[in-house]
Design a protein around this motif. Structure first.
Motif, PDB file in Angstrom:
ATOM      1  N   MET A   1      75.067  11.717  64.808  1.00 38.18           N
ATOM      2  CA  MET A   1      74.412  12.830  65.612  1.00 38.18           C
ATOM      3  C   MET A   1      75.139  12.163  67.100  1.00 38.18           C
ATOM      4  SD  MET A   1      69.968  11.392  65.951  1.00 38.18           S
ATOM      5  CE  MET A   1      70.328   9.799  66.647  1.00 38.18           C
ATOM      6  N   HIS A   2      75.504  10.668  67.152  1.00 34.16           N
ATOM      7  CA  HIS A   2      76.134  10.170  67.876  1.00 34.16           C
ATOM      8  C   HIS A   2      77.455  10.699  68.719  1.00 34.16           C
ATOM      9  CE1 HIS A   2      73.419   6.638  68.008  1.00 34.16           C
ATOM     10  NE2 HIS A   2      73.579   6.367  66.699  1.00 34.16           N
ATOM     11  N   ALA A   3      78.032  11.632  67.808  1.00 33.83           N
ATOM     12  CA  ALA A   3      79.079  12.791  68.023  1.00 33.83           C
ATOM     13  C   ALA A   3      78.704  13.911  68.407  1.00 33.83           C
ATOM     14  CB  ALA A   3      79.834  12.731  66.886  1.00 33.83           C
ATOM     15  N   VAL A   4      77.858  14.297  68.335  1.00 30.80           N
ATOM     16  CA  VAL A   4      77.287  15.638  68.402  1.00 30.80           C
ATOM     17  C   VAL A   4      76.472  15.468  69.869  1.00 30.80           C
ATOM     18  CG1 VAL A   4      76.104  17.989  67.792  1.00 30.80           C
ATOM     19  CG2 VAL A   4      77.367  16.462  66.486  1.00 30.80           C
ATOM     20  N   ARG A   5      75.828  14.375  70.336  1.00 30.87           N
ATOM     21  CA  ARG A   5      74.891  14.715  71.864  1.00 30.87           C
ATOM     22  C   ARG A   5      75.732  14.518  73.020  1.00 30.87           C
ATOM     23  NH1 ARG A   5      71.762  10.128  70.863  1.00 30.87           N
ATOM     24  NH2 ARG A   5      69.973  11.670  70.379  1.00 30.87           N
ATOM     25  N   PRO A   6      77.492  14.626  73.350  1.00 32.16           N
ATOM     26  CA  PRO A   6      78.152  13.983  73.912  1.00 32.16           C
ATOM     27  C   PRO A   6      78.832  15.741  74.401  1.00 32.16           C
ATOM     28  CG  PRO A   6      78.441  13.145  72.873  1.00 32.16           C
ATOM     29  CD  PRO A   6      78.126  13.130  72.120  1.00 32.16           C
ATOM     30  N   LEU A   7      78.828  16.507  73.413  1.00 30.56           N
ATOM     31  CA  LEU A   7      78.718  17.983  73.357  1.00 30.56           C
ATOM     32  C   LEU A   7      78.551  18.451  74.226  1.00 30.56           C
ATOM     33  CD1 LEU A   7      79.831  18.365  69.793  1.00 30.56           C
ATOM     34  CD2 LEU A   7      81.313  18.093  71.337  1.00 30.56           C
ATOM     35  N   MET A   8      79.416  19.764  75.304  1.00 31.46           N
ATOM     36  CA  MET A   8      78.989  20.309  76.765  1.00 31.46           C
ATOM     37  C   MET A   8      77.983  21.270  75.467  1.00 31.46           C
ATOM     38  SD  MET A   8      80.138  22.998  79.151  1.00 31.46           S
ATOM     39  CE  MET A   8      82.391  22.164  78.366  1.00 31.46           C
ATOM     40  N   GLY A   9      76.846  21.476  76.279  1.00 32.20           N
ATOM     41  CA  GLY A   9      75.487  23.108  76.341  1.00 32.20           C
ATOM     42  C   GLY A   9      74.532  22.582  74.893  1.00 32.20           C
ATOM     43  N   VAL A  10      75.126  21.072  74.702  1.00 34.79           N
ATOM     44  CA  VAL A  10      74.159  20.155  73.682  1.00 34.79           C
ATOM     45  C   VAL A  10      73.014  19.632  74.096  1.00 34.79           C
ATOM     46  CG1 VAL A  10      73.438  18.517  71.371  1.00 34.79           C
ATOM     47  CG2 VAL A  10      75.865  19.606  71.722  1.00 34.79           C
ATOM     48  N   ASN A  11      71.665  19.864  73.922  1.00 35.86           N
ATOM     49  CA  ASN A  11      70.607  19.435  74.997  1.00 35.86           C
ATOM     50  C   ASN A  11      69.823  18.671  73.941  1.00 35.86           C
ATOM     51  OD1 ASN A  11      71.144  21.754  77.098  1.00 35.86           O
ATOM     52  ND2 ASN A  11      69.812  23.306  76.080  1.00 35.86           N
ATOM     53  N   GLY A  12      70.192  18.698  73.100  1.00 35.35           N
ATOM     54  CA  GLY A  12      68.722  17.800  71.705  1.00 35.35           C
ATOM     55  C   GLY A  12      69.659  18.156  70.604  1.00 35.35           C
ATOM     56  N   VAL A  13      69.523  16.554  69.747  1.00 35.12           N
ATOM     57  CA  VAL A  13      69.433  16.150  68.931  1.00 35.12           C
ATOM     58  C   VAL A  13      68.479  15.900  67.721  1.00 35.12           C
ATOM     59  CG1 VAL A  13      71.205  15.558  67.026  1.00 35.12           C
ATOM     60  CG2 VAL A  13      71.482  16.067  69.341  1.00 35.12           C
ATOM     61  N   ILE A  14      68.211  16.454  66.494  1.00 36.61           N
ATOM     62  CA  ILE A  14      67.064  16.302  66.223  1.00 36.61           C
ATOM     63  C   ILE A  14      67.331  15.757  64.510  1.00 36.61           C
ATOM     64  CG2 ILE A  14      64.698  16.920  64.615  1.00 36.61           C
ATOM     65  CD1 ILE A  14      64.284  18.818  67.145  1.00 36.61           C
ATOM     66  N   ASP A  15      67.305  14.702  63.996  1.00 37.38           N
ATOM     67  CA  ASP A  15      68.024  14.248  62.856  1.00 37.38           C
ATOM     68  C   ASP A  15      66.833  13.991  61.834  1.00 37.38           C
ATOM     69  OD1 ASP A  15      68.664  12.613  60.828  1.00 37.38           O
ATOM     70  OD2 ASP A  15      69.083  10.813  61.236  1.00 37.38           O
ATOM     71  N   THR A  16      67.267  14.833  60.280  1.00 38.34           N
ATOM     72  CA  THR A  16      66.402  15.427  59.822  1.00 38.34           C
ATOM     73  C   THR A  16      66.754  15.442  58.686  1.00 38.34           C
ATOM     74  OG1 THR A  16      66.973  17.366  59.981  1.00 38.34           O
ATOM     75  CG2 THR A  16      64.571  16.676  60.781  1.00 38.34           C
ATOM     76  N   ILE A  17      67.816  14.076  58.865  1.00 42.39           N
ATOM     77  CA  ILE A  17      68.356  13.561  57.172  1.00 42.39           C
ATOM     78  C   ILE A  17      67.669  13.247  56.340  1.00 42.39           C
ATOM     79  CG2 ILE A  17      70.408  12.720  56.467  1.00 42.39           C
ATOM     80  CD1 ILE A  17      72.472  13.951  58.993  1.00 42.39           C
ATOM     81  N   LYS A  18      67.434  12.964  55.339  1.00 47.63           N
ATOM     82  CA  LYS A  18      66.923  12.061  54.585  1.00 47.63           C
ATOM     83  C   LYS A  18      67.534  11.253  53.027  1.00 47.63           C
ATOM     84  CE  LYS A  18      62.650  13.848  55.306  1.00 47.63           C
ATOM     85  NZ  LYS A  18      60.997  14.822  55.040  1.00 47.63           N
ATOM     86  N   ILE A  19      67.558  10.493  52.657  1.00 50.40           N
ATOM     87  CA  ILE A  19      68.727   9.647  51.288  1.00 50.40           C
ATOM     88  C   ILE A  19      67.833   9.221  50.568  1.00 50.40           C
ATOM     89  CG2 ILE A  19      70.283   8.285  50.861  1.00 50.40           C
ATOM     90  CD1 ILE A  19      70.366   7.901  54.226  1.00 50.40           C
ATOM     91  N   ARG A  20      67.935  10.147  49.370  1.00 50.33           N
ATOM     92  CA  ARG A  20      67.462   9.773  48.254  1.00 50.33           C
ATOM     93  C   ARG A  20      68.377   9.213  47.062  1.00 50.33           C
ATOM     94  NH1 ARG A  20      65.105  15.191  45.710  1.00 50.33           N
ATOM     95  NH2 ARG A  20      66.048  14.178  43.911  1.00 50.33           N
ATOM     96  N   SER A  21      67.722   8.767  45.988  1.00 51.93           N
ATOM     97  CA  SER A  21      69.056   7.666  45.382  1.00 51.93           C
ATOM     98  C   SER A  21      68.782   9.059  43.944  1.00 51.93           C
ATOM     99  CB  SER A  21      67.284   6.980  44.477  1.00 51.93           C
ATOM    100  OG  SER A  21      68.882   6.369  43.499  1.00 51.93           O
ATOM    101  N   GLU A  22      69.930   8.786  43.662  1.00 58.57           N
ATOM    102  CA  GLU A  22      70.174   9.446  42.418  1.00 58.57           C
ATOM    103  C   GLU A  22      69.617   9.556  41.118  1.00 58.57           C
ATOM    104  OE1 GLU A  22      74.658   9.286  41.642  1.00 58.57           O
ATOM    105  OE2 GLU A  22      75.364  10.277  43.662  1.00 58.57           O
ATOM    106  N   ILE A  23      69.340   7.703  41.340  1.00 58.03           N
ATOM    107  CA  ILE A  23      68.417   7.772  40.092  1.00 58.03           C
ATOM    108  C   ILE A  23      66.770   7.636  40.348  1.00 58.03           C
ATOM    109  CG2 ILE A  23      67.288   6.086  38.248  1.00 58.03           C
ATOM    110  CD1 ILE A  23      70.192   5.099  38.613  1.00 58.03           C
ATOM    111  N   GLU A  24      66.526   8.448  39.019  1.00 59.36           N
ATOM    112  CA  GLU A  24      64.943   9.062  40.289  1.00 59.36           C
ATOM    113  C   GLU A  24      63.820   7.659  38.844  1.00 59.36           C
ATOM    114  OE1 GLU A  24      63.176  10.571  42.159  1.00 59.36           O
ATOM    115  OE2 GLU A  24      64.906  11.264  43.448  1.00 59.36           O
ATOM    116  N   ASP A  25      64.308   7.547  37.449  1.00 64.42           N
ATOM    117  CA  ASP A  25      63.540   7.096  36.988  1.00 64.42           C
ATOM    118  C   ASP A  25      63.156   5.557  37.603  1.00 64.42           C
ATOM    119  OD1 ASP A  25      64.003   8.573  34.674  1.00 64.42           O
ATOM    120  OD2 ASP A  25      65.570   7.982  33.943  1.00 64.42           O
ATOM    121  N   ALA A  26      61.657   4.789  36.858  1.00 57.74           N
ATOM    122  CA  ALA A  26      61.287   3.350  37.498  1.00 57.74           C
ATOM    123  C   ALA A  26      62.451   2.829  36.289  1.00 57.74           C
ATOM    124  CB  ALA A  26      59.587   3.537  37.110  1.00 57.74           C
TER     125      ALA A  26
END
Length: 91
Positions: A1-26
C-alpha cells in the motif's frame, strides 16, 4: 500500500487483503498438553489446559516466569491455536 500510494495517477488505495490461517481445525486440549509435557523446560504438574474452539486457556501454577512464558509459547505453536489466555500464576 505504501509503495503504490506515491505513484503518479494513483488517487487512493483500498486495502482489502485478509489473512487466513491454513489450519481451520480447532485447537485440541490433548495435543497442547502433550506439547507442554515434551518441553523439558516446563514443570507441567500443576498446569491445566482447556481448548475451546481456537482459544487455549492455561491455568494453574508454575515455579518461574520463564516456565510461564515457555508454556504460553509452546501453546501458541500448537495447531489450531489462534489465541492463548495465560492464567498461570508464578509461585
Amino acid at each position: 500500500m505504501h509503495a503504490v500510494r506515491p505513484l503518479m495517477g494513483v488517487n487512493g488505495v483500498i486495502d482489502t487483503i485478509k489473512i487466513r490461517s491454513e489450519i481451520e481445525d480447532a485447537a485440541e486440549t490433548k495435543i497442547i498438553e502433550n506439547a507442554i509435557k515434551r518441553n523439558w523446560n516446563i514443570n507441567d504438574k500443576n498446569i491445566r489446559v482447556e481448548a475451546t474452539g481456537h482459544t487455549a486457556i492455561l491455568s494453574g501454577n508454575v515455579p518461574s516466569f520463564y516456565q510461564r512464558d515457555e508454556a504460553v509459547r509452546t501453546t501458541w505453536d500448537a495447531p489450531g491455536v489462534w489465541a492463548a489466555d495465560n492464567n498461570l500464576v508464578v509461585n
